[in-house]
Design an enzyme around this catalytic site. Structure first.
Site, PDB file in Angstrom:
ATOM      1  N   GLU A 290       0.833  -1.219   0.000  1.00 53.64           N
ATOM      2  CA  GLU A 290       0.000   0.000   0.000  1.00 53.64           C
ATOM      3  C   GLU A 290       0.862   1.263   0.000  1.00 53.64           C
ATOM      4  O   GLU A 290       0.623   2.191   0.782  1.00 53.64           O
ATOM      5  CB  GLU A 290      -0.951  -0.005   1.200  1.00 53.64           C
ATOM      6  CG  GLU A 290      -1.951  -1.146   1.141  1.00 53.64           C
ATOM      7  CD  GLU A 290      -3.025  -1.089   2.220  1.00 53.64           C
ATOM      8  OE1 GLU A 290      -2.761  -0.562   3.303  1.00 53.64           O
ATOM      9  OE2 GLU A 290      -4.134  -1.594   1.947  1.00 53.64           O
ATOM     10  N   ASP A 364      -8.518  -8.684   3.628  1.00 51.61           N
ATOM     11  CA  ASP A 364      -8.288  -7.618   4.598  1.00 51.61           C
ATOM     12  C   ASP A 364      -9.376  -7.545   5.662  1.00 51.61           C
ATOM     13  O   ASP A 364     -10.244  -6.673   5.581  1.00 51.61           O
ATOM     14  CB  ASP A 364      -8.203  -6.274   3.852  1.00 51.61           C
ATOM     15  CG  ASP A 364      -7.651  -5.165   4.730  1.00 51.61           C
ATOM     16  OD1 ASP A 364      -7.227  -5.455   5.852  1.00 51.61           O
ATOM     17  OD2 ASP A 364      -7.642  -4.001   4.275  1.00 51.61           O
ATOM     18  N   GLU A 392     -12.688  -1.955  11.808  1.00 53.52           N
ATOM     19  CA  GLU A 392     -12.603  -1.240  10.530  1.00 53.52           C
ATOM     20  C   GLU A 392     -13.744  -1.620   9.593  1.00 53.52           C
ATOM     21  O   GLU A 392     -14.341  -0.761   8.959  1.00 53.52           O
ATOM     22  CB  GLU A 392     -11.250  -1.539   9.881  1.00 53.52           C
ATOM     23  CG  GLU A 392     -11.098  -0.903   8.509  1.00 53.52           C
ATOM     24  CD  GLU A 392      -9.729  -1.154   7.883  1.00 53.52           C
ATOM     25  OE1 GLU A 392      -8.882  -1.827   8.501  1.00 53.52           O
ATOM     26  OE2 GLU A 392      -9.515  -0.658   6.760  1.00 53.52           O
TER      27      GLU A 392
HETATM   28  C1  GCV Z   1      -2.352   0.327   8.553  1.00 53.62           C
HETATM   29  C2  GCV Z   1      -6.008  -1.862   5.475  1.00 53.62           C
HETATM   30  C3  GCV Z   1      -6.364  -0.628   6.244  1.00 53.62           C
HETATM   31  C4  GCV Z   1      -5.165   0.273   6.402  1.00 53.62           C
HETATM   32  C5  GCV Z   1      -4.035  -0.512   7.075  1.00 53.62           C
HETATM   33  C6  GCV Z   1      -3.719  -1.725   6.188  1.00 53.62           C
HETATM   34  C7  GCV Z   1      -2.635  -2.585   6.782  1.00 53.62           C
HETATM   35  O1  GCV Z   1      -5.761  -1.556   4.153  1.00 53.62           O
HETATM   36  O2  GCV Z   1      -7.406   0.041   5.618  1.00 53.62           O
HETATM   37  O3  GCV Z   1      -5.539   1.375   7.191  1.00 53.62           O
HETATM   38  O4  GCV Z   1      -2.894   0.278   7.252  1.00 53.62           O
HETATM   39  O5  GCV Z   1      -4.886  -2.493   6.040  1.00 53.62           O
HETATM   40  O6  GCV Z   1      -2.997  -3.551   7.430  1.00 53.62           O
HETATM   41  O7  GCV Z   1      -1.471  -2.295   6.611  1.00 53.62           O
END
Ligand code: GCV
Length: 697
Positions: A290, A364, A392
């Site tokens: 990411e 995720d 989340e």
């Molecule tokens: C910390 C998802 C979440 C992100 C998070 C990522 C990860 O994409 O939306 O906020 O980043 O996972 O676990 O690295």
């Protein structure tokens, strides 16, 4: 009313109100005098002949707990001098049956001995004894032996330098970086107590999307001051590190893991850290994920990156926790397959002090995911588990979702990697492949809210995670009941009602949110339904990429005719899941594109089954409200009102989710809403307008 009466009234109201701050460590007086007396027979004195910090903590915690529960002072003495009714705390490094942090509790003729192989073992034994009292179990002939099944039981905080928390819904960060190291907020100690009481022994205090600020001398002082608070509770501190730190704060031109200067920089940094924090746990790393930089930026792989850090930490016995959460922005590829494809070829290539941390599912933290296929494929690499406690994708802190069933579902899944019975739990606890290093992490749901977790009942997720990290064979039900009894009410009928509420909450959420294996990890607001979302900087950050609704049907075909992600599982798993007739319904749309009119094993068509789940899920929130109302008399008024209010919001939003999905999918299915359900009163346009409000700046 005179002033005295008003004062007494206010005082008693204040005493009664419970804002959740004390978590499950309440230790309120046991009302039943007979029960108090029976416990007190074995709890007159605490005997400790040591001043070592963790043992001192153990004795003091026991004293606090007993004094509260029994309503009388319990002295800590160096010797019992033959008196019965004492609790003796002792360390015996040669104790058989126990591993390093295990404990044994024996009550013989009203003298209780709590033995640990190490000081931490004694501390965990103390909390186990207190738990017995808090849940009103007999201690008369107590004989308990317990050892943690996993070595590193950790929380991962996604907390930033500016006090914000990525995906945090319970206020700001607990860590006040601008005040540290000079001012130590008393809450840090409360945090350590709570964690130690459930067996957590490590914490990563900063976000995996890391700032290099944490590795500066200035910030390391702050981190060290937190470590000093956690140490007497047997908790080690860890840091998430920013891979290019040698460039950003070290003045080097590269962060290439094979560059000698870069290696030297990390070695020096590790030495600097261990001077300040001799028991520092190690580094957690999100790299080439990411947008985070990593070894691949230099043509190297994950093992190269992890091993460089591992070598720097090894002389100090530190570990590297390298995350497997990776996927590239390739719209044609299936994101499901990405992590497996990158990590499988690296099996066996990591240094001994590296553990690869894998999210429970392949995508995720969805409300329901099949287990990540990585768990069935890397026998020569210690694999750790990453669960997400913060909600989340589970309705933030407004929806009630007890997560232990999610954890259990994954841990009990059979990977078949070593034949039948090769559960994910046996992979991560090291018993299957004899890993020398084992770890489990929960992305924390804590914040600065007085009650720590925003939703008062979300404390149960923190609690259950810690207890399962210690012993993954415990049941979701037993843990729910334990938490409820310690935290909300000891009245058995109400405790049973709330336990039941917790246990069904996840399935209810899945029903109105993502039934039958739908998934929804798009960018957007993460909170509101947006199945129509089809535009983003990358295709795998849209909703349509995941659900694949079209005029024929719904779901992501991951069979051989589709992305063939199923090939990443062992043949036994593939056989069951690749056939839509034998694929468990909860995973159906994860692996198959199913026609709207296809009859499912329930006897209903896909469309009718979806509607039935969306509607019954949303209706069940109403039933949860009624159930909660029925325990009012046994719950603290403040906590009761807090939860009741959140359930009202949840009900509103469950309807919102239902309407969004049903109206949107109906545009493809062209099917009527089946009886007895009624067509939503609002239009799709109206639902979309609601969602847009949450996206306004
Ligand atoms: C910390 C998802 C979440 C992100 C998070 C990522 C990860 O994409 O939306 O906020 O980043 O996972 O676990 O690295």
């Amino acid at each position: 009313m005179n002033y005295k009466v008003i004062f007494l009234f206010l005082f008693s109201t204040l005493c009664r109100a419970d804002d959740g701050y004390r978590l499950w460590l309440k230790y309120d007086l046991i009302k039943d005098a007979g029960q108090r007396a029976s416990y007190a027979r074995s709890a007159q004195l605490i005997v400790l002949n040591s001043t070592r910090p963790v043992l001192k903590t153990a004795a003091e915690e026991l004293q606090t707990g007993l004094q509260g529960l029994l309503g009388k002072p319990i002295p800590i003495v160096a010797s019992a001098a033959g008196k019965t009714g004492s609790i003796i705390l002792t360390v015996n490094p040669g104790q058989p049956q126990l591993n390093d942090e295990g404990y044994q509790i024996l009550n013989r003729r009203n003298t209780i001995t709590i033995t640990g192989k190490t000081d931490s073992g004694v501390l965990y034994g103390v909390f186990a004894l207190l738990r017995h009292l808090q849940t009103r179990q007999s201690i008369a002939q107590l004989s308990l032996t317990s050892s943690p099944k996993i070595q590193h039981r950790m929380l991962n905080h996604w907390d930033n330098t500016d006090a914000s928390i990525e995906r945090g819904y319970a206020g700001e960060s607990l860590w006040k970086w601008y005040e540290l190291p000079e001012r130590i907020d008393p809450r840090y100690r409360e945090y350590a107590r709570a964690n130690a009481s459930i067996g957590i022994n490590g914490t990563v205090v900063n976000n995996v999307n890391a700032s290099s600020r944490f590795l500066t001398a200035e910030y390391l002082q702050k981190v060290a001051s937190l470590a000093n608070v956690f140490r007497p509770y047997g908790i080690k501190i860890y840091l998430s590190v920013y891979f290019p730190a040698p460039k950003t704060i070290g003045g080097l031109k590269t962060a290439d893991p094979l560059d000698p200067e870069v290696n030297q920089w990390w070695t020096d940094k590790a030495n600097e850290i261990y001077k300040l924090i001799p028991d520092f746990g190690g580094f957690l790393v999100k790299a080439n994920s990411e947008g985070q930089p990593g070894p691949q930026d230099y043509g190297r792989n994950h093992a190269d990156g992890a091993n460089m850090l591992a070598k720097a930490l090894a002389p100090h016995k530190g570990i590297v926790i390298w995350r497997a959460f990776v996927y590239k922005a390739d719209g044609k590829a299936d994101r499901f397959k990405a992590a497996y494809d990158e990590f499988k070829p690296l099996d066996g290539q990591f240094e001994k002090n590296v553990i690869v941390q894998v999210k429970n599912g392949p995508i995720d933290f969805q409300p329901r995911e099949p287990f990540s296929p990585i768990f069935g494929t890397m026998p020569q690499t210690p694999l750790g588990m990453e669960f997400q406690l913060t909600q989340e994708y589970l309705g933030f802190a407004t929806h009630l979702v007890y997560e232990a069933p999610i954890f259990k579902e994954c841990l009990e899944s059979d990977t078949y990697v070593g034949g039948k019975g090769s559960t994910v739990a046996k992979v991560i606890d090291g018993s299957l492949h004899e890993y020398k290093l084992t770890a489990i992490a929960g992305v924390a749901n804590t914040g600065s809210d007085r009650n720590w977790t925003g939703h008062p009942l979300a404390q149960a997720n923190w609690y259950a995670f810690g207890r399962l990290a210690w012993d993954h064979t415990l049941s979701a039900e037993a843990l729910a009941n334990e938490w409820v009894t310690m935290t909300l009410t000891t009245e058995p009928t109400s405790a049973k009602t709330v336990t039941d509420l917790l246990l069904k909450s996840r399935e209810i959420y899945v029903n109105y949110n993502t039934p039958l294996g739908l998934s929804r990890p798009w960018t957007g607001v993460h909170f509101a339904p947006e199945p129509w979302q089809n535009r983003s900087s990358r295709p795998d950050w849209t909703a349509v990429y995941y659900h694949r609704a079209d005029s024929v049907g719904l779901g992501f075909d991951r069979t051989v005719k589709g992305s063939h992600a199923l090939a990443q599982y062992r043949p036994e798993v593939q056989r069951q899941w690749s056939n839509p007739e034998t694929c468990p319904l909860p995973y159906l749309l994860w692996f198959h594109h199913i026609a709207w009119t296809k009859k499912l094993s329930t006897g209903r068509t896909l469309w009718d089954e979806l509607c039935s789940r969306f509607y019954s899920g949303a209706d069940s929130v109403g039933a949860m409200q009624k159930q909660w109302a029925s325990v009012k008399k046994d719950i603290d008024p403040e906590t009761f009102a807090n939860v009741a209010g959140r359930l009202v919001t949840q009900q509103k939003e469950a309807l919102w989710w239902r309407d969004a999905w049903v109206l949107y999918l109906q545009e493809f299915s062209k099917q009527p809403i089946p009886a007895p359900f009624k067509k939503p009163e609002r239009s799709l346009k109206e639902v979309k307008e609601l969602v847009e409000i949450y996206q306004l700046r």
